[in-house]
Design a protein around this motif. Structure first.
Motif, short mmCIF file in Angstrom:
data_model
loop_
_atom_site.label_atom_id
_atom_site.label_comp_id
_atom_site.label_asym_id
_atom_site.label_seq_id
_atom_site.Cartn_x
_atom_site.Cartn_y
_atom_site.Cartn_z
N GLY A 188 0.80 -1.21 0.00
CA GLY A 188 0.00 0.00 0.00
C GLY A 188 0.84 1.27 0.00
O GLY A 188 0.38 2.32 -0.46
N LEU A 189 2.07 1.16 0.50
CA LEU A 189 2.95 2.33 0.55
C LEU A 189 3.56 2.64 -0.80
O LEU A 189 3.86 3.81 -1.10
CB LEU A 189 4.06 2.09 1.59
N VAL A 190 3.75 1.63 -1.64
CA VAL A 190 4.40 1.82 -2.93
C VAL A 190 3.68 2.83 -3.82
O VAL A 190 4.29 3.77 -4.34
CB VAL A 190 4.58 0.47 -3.65
N PRO A 191 2.37 2.69 -4.05
CA PRO A 191 1.70 3.68 -4.91
C PRO A 191 1.73 5.09 -4.35
O PRO A 191 1.83 6.07 -5.10
CB PRO A 191 0.27 3.15 -5.03
N ARG A 192 1.67 5.22 -3.02
CA ARG A 192 1.74 6.56 -2.42
C ARG A 192 3.10 7.19 -2.62
O ARG A 192 3.21 8.40 -2.90
CB ARG A 192 1.42 6.48 -0.93
N LEU A 193 4.15 6.38 -2.50
CA LEU A 193 5.50 6.90 -2.76
C LEU A 193 5.65 7.28 -4.23
O LEU A 193 6.24 8.33 -4.54
CB LEU A 193 6.54 5.84 -2.38
N ALA A 194 5.15 6.44 -5.11
CA ALA A 194 5.24 6.75 -6.54
C ALA A 194 4.51 8.04 -6.88
O ALA A 194 5.01 8.88 -7.64
CB ALA A 194 4.67 5.59 -7.36
N LEU A 195 3.33 8.22 -6.30
CA LEU A 195 2.58 9.45 -6.54
C LEU A 195 3.32 10.66 -5.99
O LEU A 195 3.39 11.71 -6.65
CB LEU A 195 1.19 9.34 -5.89
N GLY A 196 3.89 10.51 -4.79
CA GLY A 196 4.64 11.62 -4.21
C GLY A 196 5.85 12.00 -5.03
O GLY A 196 6.13 13.19 -5.24
N VAL A 197 6.58 10.99 -5.54
CA VAL A 197 7.75 11.26 -6.38
C VAL A 197 7.33 11.95 -7.68
O VAL A 197 7.96 12.92 -8.12
CB VAL A 197 8.50 9.95 -6.68
N ALA A 198 6.25 11.48 -8.28
CA ALA A 198 5.78 12.06 -9.54
C ALA A 198 5.34 13.51 -9.35
O ALA A 198 5.71 14.40 -10.13
CB ALA A 198 4.64 11.22 -10.11
N VAL A 199 4.56 13.76 -8.29
CA VAL A 199 4.09 15.13 -8.04
C VAL A 199 5.25 16.04 -7.70
O VAL A 199 5.34 17.18 -8.19
CB VAL A 199 3.05 15.12 -6.90
N GLY A 200 6.19 15.56 -6.86
CA GLY A 200 7.34 16.38 -6.50
C GLY A 200 8.23 16.70 -7.69
O GLY A 200 8.67 17.84 -7.85
N ALA A 201 8.48 15.69 -8.53
CA ALA A 201 9.31 15.92 -9.71
C ALA A 201 8.63 16.88 -10.68
O ALA A 201 9.26 17.80 -11.23
CB ALA A 201 9.61 14.60 -10.41
N GLY A 202 7.33 16.68 -10.87
CA GLY A 202 6.60 17.58 -11.77
C GLY A 202 6.58 19.01 -11.27
O GLY A 202 6.79 19.96 -12.05
N ALA A 203 6.35 19.19 -9.96
CA ALA A 203 6.34 20.53 -9.40
C ALA A 203 7.72 21.18 -9.48
O ALA A 203 7.85 22.38 -9.75
CB ALA A 203 5.87 20.48 -7.94
N GLY A 204 8.77 20.37 -9.26
CA GLY A 204 10.13 20.91 -9.36
C GLY A 204 10.47 21.37 -10.76
O GLY A 204 11.06 22.44 -10.95
N VAL A 205 10.10 20.56 -11.75
CA VAL A 205 10.36 20.95 -13.14
C VAL A 205 9.58 22.21 -13.50
O VAL A 205 10.11 23.14 -14.14
CB VAL A 205 9.98 19.79 -14.09
N LEU A 206 8.32 22.27 -13.10
CA LEU A 206 7.49 23.44 -13.39
C LEU A 206 8.06 24.69 -12.73
O LEU A 206 8.11 25.76 -13.35
CB LEU A 206 6.07 23.19 -12.91
N LEU A 207 8.50 24.55 -11.48
CA LEU A 207 9.09 25.70 -10.78
C LEU A 207 10.39 26.14 -11.44
O LEU A 207 10.66 27.34 -11.59
CB LEU A 207 9.35 25.33 -9.32
N GLY A 208 11.21 25.16 -11.86
CA GLY A 208 12.46 25.51 -12.54
C GLY A 208 12.24 26.28 -13.83
O GLY A 208 12.92 27.27 -14.11
N PHE A 209 11.27 25.83 -14.63
CA PHE A 209 10.97 26.54 -15.88
C PHE A 209 10.40 27.92 -15.61
O PHE A 209 10.72 28.89 -16.31
CB PHE A 209 9.99 25.72 -16.72
N SER A 210 9.56 28.04 -14.59
CA SER A 210 8.95 29.34 -14.30
C SER A 210 9.97 30.36 -13.84
O SER A 210 9.86 31.55 -14.13
CB SER A 210 7.85 29.18 -13.25
N LEU A 211 11.01 29.91 -13.12
CA LEU A 211 12.03 30.83 -12.65
C LEU A 211 12.93 31.33 -13.78
O LEU A 211 13.62 32.34 -13.63
CB LEU A 211 12.88 30.16 -11.57
N ARG A 212 12.93 30.64 -14.91
CA ARG A 212 13.73 31.10 -16.05
C ARG A 212 13.12 32.31 -16.73
O ARG A 212 13.81 33.08 -17.39
CB ARG A 212 13.88 29.97 -17.07
#
Length: 222
Positions: A188-212
């Motif tokens: 049960g923990l695996v999908p939650r970790l996968a979702l957290g990694v995906a959301v965190g990576a996506g938010a990080g990429v979006l923030l990086g592009f926005s700061l440019r």
């Protein structure tokens, strides 16, 4: 003294924390020492002025938000080039070092305090975590070599999620012991970790592009 209103509890805790930070800076001692002393003095086991239960369900949201902010700030202070140079030592601390700490803590709790093995395992996973709030103040007071500082800073940030995951698994085992329930918790923990990694990576990429784009975010909000 009765329970204070939630907003007063939060304001008092915040004010005492700021004062401890200032006093620690002037006395040149790690602020975490003063924060721990203030927490014990004003908390439920001391004067009872600050009672986390007064915040109700909001306590978990505040703690989660605070941990996220702390780890985000700690991650911003890491230098990737320095991390690559010390990657071997960092990997050793967050893998072998974490395992040794967990096993040692569990054995100590079982042998010295007489706890059952499930509770001892939970204690061992809880003491893994150091965190940037502990390492940062220490490094500002204790001068160490740059390589050592890099390893400790990285360990303080990276060990938090590892320790939290291990502690969550240990807690699940304590609450519902048994191989089947533990395996279900892991799955049960695996999908939650996968979702957290995906959301965190996506938010990080979006923030990086926005700061440019300099005009997208005003300078005072960077």
């Amino acid at each position: 003294m009765g329970d204070l209103a939630p907003n007063l509890v939060f304001a008092l805790a915040l004010g005492v924390g700021v004062v401890c930070q200032i006093v620690g800076a002037h006395l040149r001692i790690p602020s975490i020492v003063l924060l721990l002393a203030a927490g014990m003095a004003l908390g439920p086991d001391g004067l009872g002025w600050i009672r986390p239960r007064a915040l109700g369900d909001g306590l978990f949201s505040l703690v989660g938000l605070a941990v996220a902010v702390i780890l985000f700030e700690g991650g911003l202070n890491l230098d990737l080039r320095r991390l690559r140079r010390e990657s071997r030592a960092i990997r050793g601390l967050v893998t072998t070092g974490a395992g040794v700490t967990a096993i040692g803590g569990a054995l100590a709790a079982h042998e010295l305090m007489g706890w059952a093995w499930p509770q001892s395992a939970l204690f061992g996973t809880l003491v893994i975590v150091t965190g940037p709030t502990v390492i940062g103040p220490l490094l500002r007071v204790v001068r160490v070599r740059r390589k050592v500082a890099t390893v400790l800073e990285a360990e303080g940030v990276l060990i938090d999620p590892i320790g939290a995951i291990l502690a969550a698994l240990a807690l699940e085992y304590v609450v519902a012991p048994g191989a089947d329930s533990f395996a279900a918790s892991v799955l049960g923990l695996v999908p939650r970790l996968a979702l957290g990694v995906a959301v965190g990576a996506g938010a990080g990429v979006l923030l990086g592009f926005s700061l440019r784009w300099r005009r997208l975010i005003p300078d005072e909000l960077d």
